[in-house]
Design an enzyme around this catalytic site. Sequence first.
Site, PDB file in Angstrom:
ATOM      1  CG  ASP A 105      35.225  34.549  26.832  1.00  0.00           C
ATOM      2  OD1 ASP A 105      34.956  33.720  26.092  1.00  0.00           O
ATOM      3  OD2 ASP A 105      34.299  34.896  27.698  1.00  0.00           O
TER       4      ASP A 105
ATOM      5  NE  ARG B  78      32.315  32.562  26.984  1.00  0.00           N
ATOM      6  CZ  ARG B  78      31.704  32.631  27.866  1.00  0.00           C
ATOM      7  NH1 ARG B  78      30.880  31.934  28.511  1.00  0.00           N
ATOM      8  NH2 ARG B  78      32.306  33.744  28.939  1.00  0.00           N
TER       9      ARG B  78
END
Length: 210
Positions: A128, A130
Site C-alpha cells: 500500500d 498511500r
Amino acid sequence: MAEVRARVELNVGQRSHIPAEIVSFEGLKDGEEHVALVFNGADKNQEVPLIRMHSECLTGDVFHSSRCDCGEQLNECIEEMHQHGGVLLYLRQEGRGIGLYNKIDAYVLQSQGMNTYEANNHLGFEDDLRNFSDAVLMLQALGLDHVKLMTNNPRKLNALRNAGIQVESVVGTQAHVKAGESGNRHYLATKVEHGSHMLDIDTINKPKSK
C-alpha cells in the site's frame, strides 16, 4: 493553507439532489488535486464531525466494478453524511497509490490467481503506497482536530492519531459482498486477512440467500 468552496448537488444510487460543499486546497504536498465534500456544514456546526478518507477508485466509484466494494462504500458514506453531516476527503490515490494503469495490470495478475497485495508486489510495489499526510493537512485547514472516523482500515486510524488528530470513535462501513465468479468475496477476505481490515469474515463468506 488556502481553500476554495463551491456548492454542488450529488446523485447517489437512486437518490438525487444531495447538497454538499466541495472544497479545493492550495498548499498540499503530493501534487494531487484532493478535495473535501462537506455535508450539512459539518466542519462548522458539528462538535465531533464524522469524516471519511476515501481513496479514488475509478473502476469502483464510477463503473461499479465487481472486483471491489469502493463505490458501495462511497455511496454508503454519502448517504450517512447526508443524514447526519460529515466531511468526505476524496483522495487521488488510485489502486492503493499505484495509479490506474498499474491497477489494470494488477487486474490481469488477479485473474491469474493472485490477490490484490500479491499483484501489487509482483509489479514491484509495496502492499500500500498511500500516504495520508495531505488528508491531515486538509482536516487542519478545515479546523478539524477532533473527529469520528468512518473506516474499516486500521492504517487510516493510525495515520490520523499519529498526526495528532483525536479520533473519538470509529464507524465501520458494511461488508458489500458481490457474489458470483467475478465477485469480490476473495478481495474482501484478503483485506481482512492481510490488511487487518475490520470486517466480519463470516458475513463475507456467507452464501447469498436465494
